[in-house]
Enzyme design. Structure first.
Site, PDB file in Angstrom:
ATOM      1  N   LEU A   1      42.092  -4.481  -1.333  1.00 31.95           N
ATOM      2  CA  LEU A   1      41.246  -3.625  -0.532  1.00 31.95           C
ATOM      3  C   LEU A   1      42.191  -2.546   0.020  1.00 31.95           C
ATOM      4  CD1 LEU A   1      38.350  -5.625   0.661  1.00 31.95           C
ATOM      5  CD2 LEU A   1      38.326  -4.385  -1.373  1.00 31.95           C
ATOM      6  N   GLY A   2      43.195  -3.004   0.426  1.00 30.98           N
ATOM      7  CA  GLY A   2      44.177  -2.233   1.198  1.00 30.98           C
ATOM      8  C   GLY A   2      45.373  -2.949   1.673  1.00 30.98           C
ATOM      9  N   LYS A   3      46.427  -2.183   2.228  1.00 25.50           N
ATOM     10  CA  LYS A   3      47.557  -2.887   2.793  1.00 25.50           C
ATOM     11  C   LYS A   3      47.901  -2.021   4.008  1.00 25.50           C
ATOM     12  CE  LYS A   3      50.431  -0.916  -1.017  1.00 25.50           C
ATOM     13  NZ  LYS A   3      51.354  -1.676  -2.293  1.00 25.50           N
TER      14      LYS A   3
ATOM     15  N   GLY B   1      51.246  -2.262   7.295  1.00 28.68           N
ATOM     16  CA  GLY B   1      52.574  -2.623   7.533  1.00 28.68           C
ATOM     17  C   GLY B   1      53.080  -4.307   7.492  1.00 28.68           C
TER      18      GLY B   1
ATOM     19  N   CYS C   1      44.804  -6.625   2.583  1.00 31.80           N
ATOM     20  CA  CYS C   1      43.480  -6.890   2.699  1.00 31.80           C
ATOM     21  C   CYS C   1      42.723  -7.152   1.288  1.00 31.80           C
ATOM     22  CB  CYS C   1      42.635  -5.912   3.428  1.00 31.80           C
ATOM     23  SG  CYS C   1      41.286  -6.451   3.961  1.00 31.80           S
TER      24      CYS C   1
ATOM     25  N   ASP D   1      44.303   3.726  17.906  1.00 30.00           N
ATOM     26  CA  ASP D   1      44.714   4.167  16.403  1.00 30.00           C
ATOM     27  C   ASP D   1      43.551   4.879  15.874  1.00 30.00           C
ATOM     28  OD1 ASP D   1      46.239   4.588  14.398  1.00 30.00           O
ATOM     29  OD2 ASP D   1      46.384   2.502  13.608  1.00 30.00           O
TER      30      ASP D   1
END
Length: 657
Positions: free
Chosen positions: A61-63, A65, A69, A178
Site C-alpha cells: 500500500l505504501g512505504k 523511512g 504498509c 506532520d
C-alpha cells in the site's frame, strides 16, 4: 549509487577502471540478492503467536523511512487491515525502538471518526506489525496526483473532516506535527481519516518544548525552523499549506532548493493567485500568518466565510478520486431545480422576478445581513477549554394567515431578502407537558427541565443503565438545511416528513404519503389530503415532496434508536431550529428537544413519555441509550454527556434573547 554513477563516467580502456567496473557489478549482484532475500523473509502468511491469529499479506500500500504498509487479511474472519511492518533491523538502536513504542502507545488511545483506527500490534523474530484501519481509496496525495487540483466544495468537505480529527487530537493534548496530503487517508465511503502518528507528540508548555526540527520541509512553520518548538498553531500552519496545495496543486513555499524554501517560510512569503476566491485567500492568509498568535483556532476556521458562504457536499462520489465532480448535477441540486421550475415557471419569468426583487430590495438585503450578527456563547467549564462557538439565531417574525398561491410564491422568495428561517411556525393542537402551547412557554418548559438536570445531577463516570423496552417518542432521523431558498426539512422516526418554510408556515407529509398537515400559526393545524393540499398550496407541496424524496434517496438514518411510534399521538411540528459551528438544535411543539453534534455525530433527545421526561443519547458509534431523567439526576452521567447537555442548554437559551 553515487559510486556507480561515478564509474559510469570513467574511460573504459583502463585496467583499473575495468577492475572497478567488475567490483561495481558484484555490488549490484549482492544488492539484488539482498532484496530477493528480504522479499523471501517477509512471509505470505504471518502468524501472531500470542493470539494464534493468522494473516495473509496482500498488496503493498505504501512505504516510508522505517516501514512498509501492506494489505493484511485475517484468515478466519476475512477482515482486511492496513498493516504497518517495521523490520527489527531498522529499529535496532534503543532510541529508534522507543520511537516506535511511543507511536503505538499514542495511537492505541485515539478513538475518533476521523482518525485512522488502531486495532492491534504484535511482533515476531523479524518484524513489528501494527494493524490499522484499511482505507481503500488510499490518500489525498493519490487523489491530487490524479486530479492536479480540487474544487472549493471538495476542499471544504475534506477540511471539515481534517479539522474534526485535529480538534480531537488537540483536545487530547497531542500535536500531529506532520500534516500533509499523504497522511490523510480516504475510506471506501469517501470519508477522511487522519493517520501516521510517527512524529506526533504530547503538547508541552512553551518553555519546555523540544526545539527539534521535524516534519515535511514544505509544511514546516517558521517557529519550528527558528527552533522555538511545535504548538497547536504549528498544526494550523500545516493545515493552511494543505488547503493551498489542494486548491492550486502545489505547496505554497515550494522552490527549486530547500534553502530558498526555508527562507520563504521564515518570511511567510508566498503567492495567492487571483484564481482563488476571496474567501479562500482570506482563510489561507490567516492560517499562514507568520506569527503563531495571529493564526485562527480550529473552531474559528470552520466559522470562516469560506465555509459559511460556500456549498459543502454531504458526501463525495467515488468518481472524485479521478475526475472533477459536477455539483450542478448532484441529487439535491436536481431535485430543488425541478421544484423551482414547478414554482416559478420558465426561465424568463424567473429571471424577471429575481431582477425586480434585486433592484427593489437592495437596501433591505444589506440591512438584514447586518442584523444577522453572530452571537458567541461560552463553552461550559466542564470542557476544560476556553473555546467559544458562534450561534446564528433565526430571525423571529409574526406568523402570517393561511397563504394563497401567490403568497406562497412570494414567501419562497424570501431568500432574496436574506431571511434564514422562522422561529414561530406550526404546532399541533395538542401540547402535552407545555403550559399554554406558546413559543415562549415551550422554550421555558424545556429550559427549566435542562437547567434543573444540570444543577442537581450527581457526578458519575458513565450513563445509567439502558431503559428496557421500545420507545414510542418521535425524533429526527434525517434533515436538510435548504433555508437559503426554501426552508428546513426533516424526517421523523415514523417516516413522516416536515418542512418549516422560510415564511414561518409548516407542512408535514404523514407516513401514509397521502395526508398533509398544514399550519400557518402556532396552535392550529389543517388536515388535507395530498390532492387537496396540492390544489391549495401547490408550491409548498412540491417543495415538501422534493425534500422527502431527497432524504429518502440520499441520506441515512442518524442512529439505531427504536422507531416504534404510538399512532394515537399527534405528529411533531418543528417550532424552531438553530445552527452553530458545532451543532444543530431542533425544538418541537410538544417540548421534544433534539441537538445533533456535527463532527462526531452524537445526538441528544429530550422528550416526554407520559408524566416522565426521557433523555436519549446516541454516541459516535450510533448506539443509543435512553434513560428517565429522574434516573439521570440520581445516578449522574459522564463528563462527555454533561458537556453536551450544557452546550444544548446554551443553544436553547439563545431563543430567549
Amino acid at each position: 549509487m553515487e559510486i556507480l554513477r561515478t564509474l559510469a563516467h570513467q574511460p573504459v580502456n583502463s585496467k583499473n577502471n575495468m577492475c572497478e567496473r567488475s567490483k561495481a557489478a558484484d555490488l549490484r549482484s549482492k544488492k539484488s540478492e539482498h532484496h530477493t532475500h528480504a522479499h523471501q523473509e517477509l512471509s505470505r502468511i504471518v502468524t501472531d503467536y500470542k493470539t494464534g491469529r493468522c494473516y495473509c499479506r496482500g498488496k503493498l500500500l505504501g512505504k516510508g523511512g522505517f516501514a512498509k504498509c501492506y494489505e493484511f487479511s485475517d484468515l478466519v474472519t476475512g477482515k482486511v487491515y492496513a498493516a504497518k511492518i517495521i523490520p527489527h533491523t531498522r529499529v535496532s538502536k534503543p532510541h529508534q525502538r522507543a520511537k516506535i513504542d511511543k507511536e503505538i502507545e499514542l495511537h492505541r488511545g485515539l478513538h475518533h471518526k476521523h482518525i485512522v483506527h488502531f486495532y492491534h500490534n504484535f511482533e515476531d523474530k523479524d518484524n513489528i506489525y501494527i494493524l490499522l484501519e484499511y482505507c481503500s481509496r488510499r490518500s489525498l496525495a493519490h487523489i491530487l496526483k490524479a486530479r492536479k487540483v480540487l474544487t472549493e466544495p471538495e476542499v471544504r468537505y475534506y477540511l471539515r473532516q481534517i479539522v474534526g480529527g485535529l480538534k480531537y487530537l488537540h483536545e487530547q493534548e497531542i500535536l500531529h506535527r506532520d500534516l500533509k496530503l499523504g497522511n490523510f487517508f480516504i475510506t471506501e465511503l469517501m470519508e477522511l481519516k487522519l493517520g501516521d502518528f510517527g512524529l506526533a507528540a504530547k503538547l508541552e508548555p512553551v518553555e519546555s518544548r523540544r526545539r527539534t526540527i521535524c516534519g515535511t520541509p514544505n509544511y514546516l512553520p517558521p517557529e519550528v525552523l527558528n527552533k522555538q518548538g511545535h504548538g497547536r498553531e504549528s498544526d494550523v500552519w500545516a493545515l493552511g499549506c494543505v488547503m493551498y496545495t489542494m486548491l492550486l496543486g502545489r505547496p505554497p513555499f515550494e522552490t527549486t532548493n530547500l534553502k530558498e524554501t526555508y527562507r520563504c517560510i521564515r518570511e511567510a512569503h508566498y503567492c495567492l493567485p487571483s484564481s482563488l476566491s476571496s474567501t479562500a485567500q482570506s482563510l489561507i492568509s490567516s492560517m499562514l500568518a507568520k506569527s503563531p498568535q495571529h493564526r485562527p483556532q480550529l473552531d474559528n476556521i470552520l466559522s470562516h466565510d469560506f465555509f459559511t458562504q460556500g456549498f459543502t457536499p454531504e458526501r463525495l462520489p467515488v468518481s472524485c478520486c479521478v475526475s472533477s465532480p459536477n455539483f450542478q448535477r448532484s441529487p439535491a441540486r436536481n431535485f430543488f431545480r425541478k421544484a423551482a421550475a414547478a414554482l416559478f415557471g420558465g426561465r424568463r419569468e424567473k429571471e424577471r422576478y429575481y431582477h425586480t426583487i434585486k433592484l427593489s430590495k437592495e437596501e433591505e438585503v444589506h440591512r438584514l445581513q447586518s442584523d444577522l450578527k453572530k452571537i458567541t456563547i461560552s463553552t461550559p467549564a466542564a470542557t476544560d477549554t476556553a473555546s467559544v462557538d458562534s450561534v446564528l439565531p433565526l430571525a423571529r417574525r409574526s406568523t402570517p394567515p393561511p397563504a394563497s398561491a401567490d403568497e406562497v410564491r412570494d414567501s419562497i422568495h424570501m431568500i432574496v431578502r436574506g431571511a434564514l428561517g422562522a422561529s414561530s411556525s406550526s404546532s399541533s393542537s395538542s401540547t402535552e407537558g407545555v403550559e399554554d402551547g406558546s413559543m415562549a412557554s415551550v422554550v421555558d418548559s424545556v429550559a427549566r427541565v435542562l437547567r434543573d438536570c444540570l444543577e442537581k445531577m450527581a457526578e458519575a463516570e458513565s450513563i445509567p443503565k439502558k431503559k428496557g423496552g421500545s420507545t414510542s417518542f418521535l425524533w429526527v432521523t434525517k434533515w436538510v438545511d435548504y433555508s437559503n431558498k426554501y426552508g428546513f426539512g426533516y424526517q421523523l422516526s415514523d417516516h413522516s416528513v416536515g418542512v418549516l418554510f422560510n415564511n414561518g408556515t409548516h407542512m408535514s407529509l404523514l407516513p401514509d404519503k397521502k395526508t398533509v398537515h398544514y399550519s400557518a400559526e402556532l396552535g392550529s393545524c389543517c388536515v388535507l389530503s395530498s390532492a387537496e393540499a396540492k390544489e391549495s398550496f401547490q408550491g409548498q407541496v412540491t417543495i415538501l415532496k422534493y425534500f422527502a424524496h431527497y432524504m429518502e434517496e440520499n441520506l441515512m438514518d442518524g442512529g439505531n434508536l427504536s422507531k416504534g411510534t404510538d399512532v394515537s399521538k399527534p405528529s411533531l411540528y418543528l417550532l424552531q431550529w438553530l445552527k452553530s459551528d458545532r451543532a444543530l438544535m431542533m425544538l418541537f411543539n410538544d417540548g421534544t428537544f433534539q441537538v445533533n453534534f456535527y463532527h462526531d455525530h452524537t445526538k441528544i433527545i429530550l422528550c416526554r413519555e407520559g408524566k416522565a421526561h426521557l433523555l436519549s443519547y446516541i454516541n459516535e458509534d450510533r448506539v443509543s441509550t435512553t434513560v428517565c431523567l429522574s434516573a439521570l439526576l440520581t445516578n449522574g452521567c459522564s463528563a462527555h454527556l454533561r458537556e453536551r447537555l450544557h452546550y444544548a442548554y446554551n443553544m436553547l437559551m439563545q431563543l430567549c434573547i
